[in-house]
Design a protein around this motif. Structure first.
Motif, PDB file in Angstrom:
ATOM      1  N   TYR A 252     -14.057  14.156  42.383  1.00 19.19           N
ATOM      2  CA  TYR A 252     -13.170  13.812  41.269  1.00 19.19           C
ATOM      3  C   TYR A 252     -12.499  15.067  40.721  1.00 19.19           C
ATOM      4  O   TYR A 252     -11.264  15.102  40.523  1.00 19.19           O
ATOM      5  CB  TYR A 252     -13.939  13.107  40.149  1.00 19.19           C
ATOM      6  N   ALA A 253     -13.297  16.106  40.454  1.00 15.98           N
ATOM      7  CA  ALA A 253     -12.732  17.329  39.885  1.00 15.98           C
ATOM      8  C   ALA A 253     -11.672  17.928  40.811  1.00 15.98           C
ATOM      9  O   ALA A 253     -10.588  18.332  40.362  1.00 15.98           O
ATOM     10  CB  ALA A 253     -13.841  18.347  39.619  1.00 15.98           C
ATOM     11  N   MET A 254     -11.960  17.957  42.110  1.00 13.68           N
ATOM     12  CA  MET A 254     -11.014  18.544  43.061  1.00 13.68           C
ATOM     13  C   MET A 254      -9.747  17.703  43.176  1.00 13.68           C
ATOM     14  O   MET A 254      -8.635  18.239  43.272  1.00 13.68           O
ATOM     15  CB  MET A 254     -11.688  18.732  44.408  1.00 13.68           C
ATOM     16  N   ALA A 255      -9.881  16.390  43.134  1.00 15.19           N
ATOM     17  CA  ALA A 255      -8.708  15.527  43.194  1.00 15.19           C
ATOM     18  C   ALA A 255      -7.808  15.733  41.975  1.00 15.19           C
ATOM     19  O   ALA A 255      -6.570  15.712  42.085  1.00 15.19           O
ATOM     20  CB  ALA A 255      -9.126  14.063  43.308  1.00 15.19           C
ATOM     21  N   GLN A 256      -8.425  15.948  40.814  1.00 12.25           N
ATOM     22  CA  GLN A 256      -7.625  16.201  39.608  1.00 12.25           C
ATOM     23  C   GLN A 256      -6.964  17.574  39.662  1.00 12.25           C
ATOM     24  O   GLN A 256      -5.790  17.721  39.296  1.00 12.25           O
ATOM     25  CB  GLN A 256      -8.517  16.080  38.364  1.00 12.25           C
ATOM     26  N   LEU A 257      -7.697  18.572  40.126  1.00 11.13           N
ATOM     27  CA  LEU A 257      -7.103  19.898  40.273  1.00 11.13           C
ATOM     28  C   LEU A 257      -5.962  19.876  41.284  1.00 11.13           C
ATOM     29  O   LEU A 257      -4.973  20.604  41.143  1.00 11.13           O
ATOM     30  CB  LEU A 257      -8.176  20.901  40.704  1.00 11.13           C
ATOM     31  N   ASP A 258      -6.085  19.038  42.285  1.00 11.08           N
ATOM     32  CA  ASP A 258      -5.094  18.953  43.361  1.00 11.08           C
ATOM     33  C   ASP A 258      -3.714  18.547  42.842  1.00 11.08           C
ATOM     34  O   ASP A 258      -2.700  18.859  43.468  1.00 11.08           O
ATOM     35  CB  ASP A 258      -5.590  17.946  44.404  1.00 11.08           C
ATOM     36  N   THR A 259      -3.674  17.866  41.721  1.00  6.19           N
ATOM     37  CA  THR A 259      -2.397  17.394  41.173  1.00  6.19           C
ATOM     38  C   THR A 259      -1.663  18.470  40.373  1.00  6.19           C
ATOM     39  O   THR A 259      -0.540  18.230  39.912  1.00  6.19           O
ATOM     40  CB  THR A 259      -2.614  16.178  40.260  1.00  6.19           C
ATOM     41  N   ARG A 260      -2.284  19.638  40.199  1.00  6.32           N
ATOM     42  CA  ARG A 260      -1.757  20.607  39.245  1.00  6.32           C
ATOM     43  C   ARG A 260      -1.024  21.787  39.887  1.00  6.32           C
ATOM     44  O   ARG A 260      -0.623  22.710  39.192  1.00  6.32           O
ATOM     45  CB  ARG A 260      -2.898  21.089  38.335  1.00  6.32           C
ATOM     46  N   GLY A 261      -0.842  21.778  41.193  1.00  6.35           N
ATOM     47  CA  GLY A 261      -0.036  22.805  41.853  1.00  6.35           C
ATOM     48  C   GLY A 261      -0.610  24.198  41.776  1.00  6.35           C
ATOM     49  O   GLY A 261       0.152  25.181  41.712  1.00  6.35           O
ATOM     50  N   LEU A 262      -1.932  24.323  41.806  1.00  2.91           N
ATOM     51  CA  LEU A 262      -2.577  25.622  41.640  1.00  2.91           C
ATOM     52  C   LEU A 262      -2.421  26.503  42.879  1.00  2.91           C
ATOM     53  O   LEU A 262      -2.158  26.028  43.985  1.00  2.91           O
ATOM     54  CB  LEU A 262      -4.068  25.423  41.342  1.00  2.91           C
ATOM     55  N   ALA A 263      -2.620  27.806  42.681  1.00  7.67           N
ATOM     56  CA  ALA A 263      -2.488  28.763  43.780  1.00  7.67           C
ATOM     57  C   ALA A 263      -3.553  28.543  44.830  1.00  7.67           C
ATOM     58  O   ALA A 263      -3.282  28.627  46.031  1.00  7.67           O
ATOM     59  CB  ALA A 263      -2.568  30.189  43.241  1.00  7.67           C
ATOM     60  N   TYR A 264      -4.781  28.283  44.406  1.00  7.41           N
ATOM     61  CA  TYR A 264      -5.875  28.113  45.364  1.00  7.41           C
ATOM     62  C   TYR A 264      -7.094  27.520  44.677  1.00  7.41           C
ATOM     63  O   TYR A 264      -7.222  27.545  43.443  1.00  7.41           O
ATOM     64  CB  TYR A 264      -6.247  29.455  46.016  1.00  7.41           C
ATOM     65  N   LEU A 265      -7.980  26.996  45.507  1.00 11.39           N
ATOM     66  CA  LEU A 265      -9.315  26.584  45.096  1.00 11.39           C
ATOM     67  C   LEU A 265     -10.303  27.473  45.834  1.00 11.39           C
ATOM     68  O   LEU A 265     -10.210  27.656  47.052  1.00 11.39           O
ATOM     69  CB  LEU A 265      -9.574  25.119  45.454  1.00 11.39           C
ATOM     70  N   HIS A 266     -11.259  28.028  45.107  1.00 11.03           N
ATOM     71  CA  HIS A 266     -12.234  28.991  45.631  1.00 11.03           C
ATOM     72  C   HIS A 266     -13.617  28.368  45.464  1.00 11.03           C
ATOM     73  O   HIS A 266     -14.088  28.208  44.348  1.00 11.03           O
ATOM     74  CB  HIS A 266     -12.098  30.287  44.822  1.00 11.03           C
ATOM     75  N   LEU A 267     -14.239  27.981  46.571  1.00 11.01           N
ATOM     76  CA  LEU A 267     -15.540  27.313  46.504  1.00 11.01           C
ATOM     77  C   LEU A 267     -16.661  28.236  46.953  1.00 11.01           C
ATOM     78  O   LEU A 267     -16.589  28.845  48.030  1.00 11.01           O
ATOM     79  CB  LEU A 267     -15.576  26.069  47.397  1.00 11.01           C
ATOM     80  N   VAL A 268     -17.715  28.320  46.146  1.00  9.62           N
ATOM     81  CA  VAL A 268     -18.998  28.849  46.597  1.00  9.62           C
ATOM     82  C   VAL A 268     -19.664  27.680  47.327  1.00  9.62           C
ATOM     83  O   VAL A 268     -20.114  26.720  46.706  1.00  9.62           O
ATOM     84  CB  VAL A 268     -19.855  29.318  45.408  1.00  9.62           C
ATOM     85  N   GLU A 269     -19.698  27.757  48.638  1.00 11.13           N
ATOM     86  CA  GLU A 269     -20.007  26.567  49.416  1.00 11.13           C
ATOM     87  C   GLU A 269     -21.477  26.170  49.373  1.00 11.13           C
ATOM     88  O   GLU A 269     -21.810  24.986  49.416  1.00 11.13           O
ATOM     89  CB  GLU A 269     -19.572  26.782  50.864  1.00 11.13           C
ATOM     90  N   HIS A 270     -22.355  27.157  49.276  1.00  5.46           N
ATOM     91  CA  HIS A 270     -23.785  26.845  49.327  1.00  5.46           C
ATOM     92  C   HIS A 270     -24.478  27.375  48.067  1.00  5.46           C
ATOM     93  O   HIS A 270     -24.144  26.957  46.976  1.00  5.46           O
ATOM     94  CB  HIS A 270     -24.388  27.398  50.619  1.00  5.46           C
ATOM     95  N   GLN A 271     -25.392  28.316  48.223  1.00  6.10           N
ATOM     96  CA  GLN A 271     -26.174  28.763  47.071  1.00  6.10           C
ATOM     97  C   GLN A 271     -25.923  30.205  46.693  1.00  6.10           C
ATOM     98  O   GLN A 271     -26.460  30.686  45.698  1.00  6.10           O
ATOM     99  CB  GLN A 271     -27.666  28.556  47.356  1.00  6.10           C
ATOM    100  N   ALA A 272     -25.144  30.918  47.496  1.00  6.61           N
ATOM    101  CA  ALA A 272     -24.720  32.290  47.189  1.00  6.61           C
ATOM    102  C   ALA A 272     -25.886  33.248  46.995  1.00  6.61           C
ATOM    103  O   ALA A 272     -25.717  34.315  46.418  1.00  6.61           O
ATOM    104  CB  ALA A 272     -23.824  32.297  45.937  1.00  6.61           C
ATOM    105  N   GLY A 273     -27.070  32.873  47.443  1.00  4.92           N
ATOM    106  CA  GLY A 273     -28.225  33.747  47.292  1.00  4.92           C
ATOM    107  C   GLY A 273     -28.662  33.939  45.865  1.00  4.92           C
ATOM    108  O   GLY A 273     -29.443  34.846  45.549  1.00  4.92           O
ATOM    109  N   LEU A 274     -28.188  33.094  44.964  1.00  6.64           N
ATOM    110  CA  LEU A 274     -28.480  33.273  43.539  1.00  6.64           C
ATOM    111  C   LEU A 274     -29.662  32.456  43.051  1.00  6.64           C
ATOM    112  O   LEU A 274     -30.062  32.575  41.902  1.00  6.64           O
ATOM    113  CB  LEU A 274     -27.234  32.900  42.720  1.00  6.64           C
ATOM    114  N   GLY A 275     -30.224  31.616  43.895  1.00  4.41           N
ATOM    115  CA  GLY A 275     -31.372  30.818  43.459  1.00  4.41           C
ATOM    116  C   GLY A 275     -31.655  29.714  44.447  1.00  4.41           C
ATOM    117  O   GLY A 275     -30.801  29.357  45.261  1.00  4.41           O
ATOM    118  N   GLN A 276     -32.861  29.191  44.384  1.00  4.62           N
ATOM    119  CA  GLN A 276     -33.261  28.110  45.264  1.00  4.62           C
ATOM    120  C   GLN A 276     -33.211  26.781  44.518  1.00  4.62           C
ATOM    121  O   GLN A 276     -33.658  26.686  43.375  1.00  4.62           O
ATOM    122  CB  GLN A 276     -34.675  28.349  45.798  1.00  4.62           C
ATOM    123  N   PRO A 277     -32.646  25.745  45.140  1.00  2.00           N
ATOM    124  CA  PRO A 277     -32.616  24.436  44.473  1.00  2.00           C
ATOM    125  C   PRO A 277     -34.023  23.877  44.305  1.00  2.00           C
ATOM    126  O   PRO A 277     -34.901  24.138  45.118  1.00  2.00           O
ATOM    127  CB  PRO A 277     -31.783  23.583  45.430  1.00  2.00           C
TER     128      PRO A 277
END
Length: 366
Positions: A252-277
Motif C-alpha cells: 500500500y505504501a509503495m503504491a501511494q508513493l508511486d503516484t507522487r513522481g519521486l526520484a527513487y525508492l530506496h529499500l533496505v531489503e532484508h535486515q541490514a545486520g542491525l538486528g535479528q527478527p
C-alpha cells in the motif's frame, strides 16, 4: 583492462532529475562526528569529499528538529547556522563532480530523555517502549516509554520536515531522502507493531501510512518530487520493529508513493545486520513488493560488486547502495572497478571520535 569496468554499474543513469555518472550509491551511514549544537564540521566535508566518486551520496541521517535526535554527535538541519555549515560540505562534494542528497531524519521513540530538549520523553505514535538498551550520554540505559504524539503535535512534525527541506535546499544539496526505515518515527507510524493508535493515524494501513505521505507531500512542496527519494525497510526488526502483514502494509505504501513522481525508492531489503527478527516475525519477499513501484529503484543490503551488477543488468534495480564498504574504502567505485579487496573498517571508530577511522583510510592510488 579490467572487464568489470564494462559492468552496468559504470554506466550513467538518472534517478528522477538526479544525473548519476555511475550506479554505485553511498548509503546513509551514522558516524556521530557533529560538533556541539548538532553542527556539521569541516572534518565531515573532508569525509564526504573523499567519497564523491559515488554516483550519488546519501548523507547520514540528519535530524529535522532537536526532538528528532537519538544519538550523541549526529548533525541537524533545523537552524540557519547548520544549513550554512552543510553548504561547505555540499560544495566540497560538488568540487569533485559528485552528487549528494540529505537524509531527513526523526528518530521518534529511538531516543532517550537525556538527549531531548529539557529532558522530555521521546515521542512516538504510541506509548510503547523499545525493548532493550539505548546509548545515552550516561552510558547504556533502558529505552523509556515515549510520549504519544497528539494530532496537533503531528501537524508540527510535518512542518518541521518542510522547514528542514527548505534549509537543505539553502545548503546546496542536490535533493533529499526521507528516512522512513529502520524503526524511526515514520516507520513507527507505518508498522502496526509500534502503532496502536485508534485515530486517523492508526488502525488501518491507510491511516498508518498517513504521516509518511503527509511528510512526502510537505517535502515535495519545497523540492521538485523528481529530487526527493524515500527509504523504507519492510523486513528490518531494528528498534523493536515488526508488522503483522508487511506485504499489505508496504505494498500500500509503495503504491501511494508511486503516484507522487519521486526520484527513487530506496529499500533496505532484508535486515541490514542491525538486528535479528523475533521468532515468528512475518517477513515479505521484496520481489513481491516491487510491482507496486514503477519508478527508479535503489536496492540495498549486503550486495557485492557482482550481485549489484546483476541487479542492474537484469533491470531489477536502477542503482545499488553500499553502506559499510564506504566507511573503510573512500574509493569503493575504483576498488570495484579494479577488483581490489574492500578494507574492513575498524569497529572501534565507527561512531564518534575524530579523523582516525573516519578520514584516514587511504585510497588505492596511495
Amino acid at each position: 583492462m579490467n572487464t568489470f569496468l564494462h559492468s552496468p554499474l559504470y554506466t550513467a543513469t538518472h534517478l528522477g532529475d538526479l544525473a548519476l555518472r555511475n550506479r554505485i550509491v553511498m548509503a546513509p551511514l551514522t558516524r556521530c562526528r557533529a560538533a556541539q549544537g548538532d553542527m556539521p564540521t569541516p572534518l565531515m566535508a573532508t569525509y564526504y569529499q573523499q567519497r564523491a566518486t559515488a554516483g550519488l551520496i546519501v548523507s547520514e541521517g540528519v535530524q529535522i528538529s532537536p526532538r528528532g535526535k537519538g544519538y550523541v554527535g549526529t548533525p541537524g538541519i533545523y537552524t540557519e547556522a547548520q544549513s550554512r555549515a552543510w553548504r561547505r560540505i555540499t560544495s566540497a562534494v560538488h568540487a569533485r563532480g559528485g552528487l549528494i542528497v540529505l537524509q531527513l531524519w526523526h528518530v521518534g521513540r529511538a531516543s532517550h530523555s537525556s538527549l531531548q530538549p529539557g529532558g522530555a520523553l521521546p515521542v512516538a505514535p504510541s506509548a510503547l517502549a523499545i525493548p532493550g538498551l539505548v546509548h545515552t550520554p550516561r552510558g547504556k540505559l533502558p529505552f523509556e516509554t515515549p510520549h504519544a504524539l497528539t494530532v496537533e503535535e503531528i501537524d508540527g512534525v510535518v512542518e518541521e520536515y518542510r522547514h528542514a527541506a527548505r534549509l537543505a535546499m539553502d545548503a546546496g544539496f542536490d535533493g533529499v531522502e526521507i528516512h522512513g526505515a529502520n524503526g524511526y518515527l515514520l516507520d513507527q507510524f507505518l508498522r502496526d507493531g509500534a502503532n496502536r493508535r485508534t485515530d486517523a493515524y492508526g488502525g488501518s494501513v491507510q491511516n498508518r501510512a498517513r504521516l509518511l505521505l503527509r511528510v512526502v507531500d510537505a517535502v515535495t512542496s519545497v523540492w521538485p518530487a523528481s529530487r526527493v527519494g524515500v527509504r523504507l525497510s519492510p523486513n528490518n526488526p531494528f528498534n523493536g520493529m515488526r508488522d503483522s502483514d508487511p506485504f499489505r502494509t508496504f505494498s500500500y505504501a509503495m503504491a501511494q508513493l508511486d503516484t507522487r513522481g519521486l526520484a527513487y525508492l530506496h529499500l533496505v531489503e532484508h535486515q541490514a545486520g542491525l538486528g535479528q527478527p523475533e521468532a515468528g516475525m512475518p517477513m515479505v519477499d521484496v520481489q513481491r513488493l516491487l510491482p507496486y513501484w514503477h519508478g527508479a529503484y535503489v536496492a540495498n543490503d549486503g550486495y557485492t560488486g557482482d550481485s549489484a551488477a546483476a541487479a542492474v543488468s537484469s533491470g531489477r534495480a536502477r542503482a545499488v547502495a553500499f553502506g559499510v564498504p564506504f566507511i573503510g574504502n573512500p574509493d569503493v567505485v575504483a576498488r570495484l572497478a579494479e577488483g581490489a579487496a574492500l578494507r574492513r573498517p575498524d569497529p572501534a571508530t565507527l561512531y564518534g571520535g575524530g579523523a582516525h577511522g573516519y578520514t584516514d583510510y587511504a585510497p588505492l592510488a596511495a
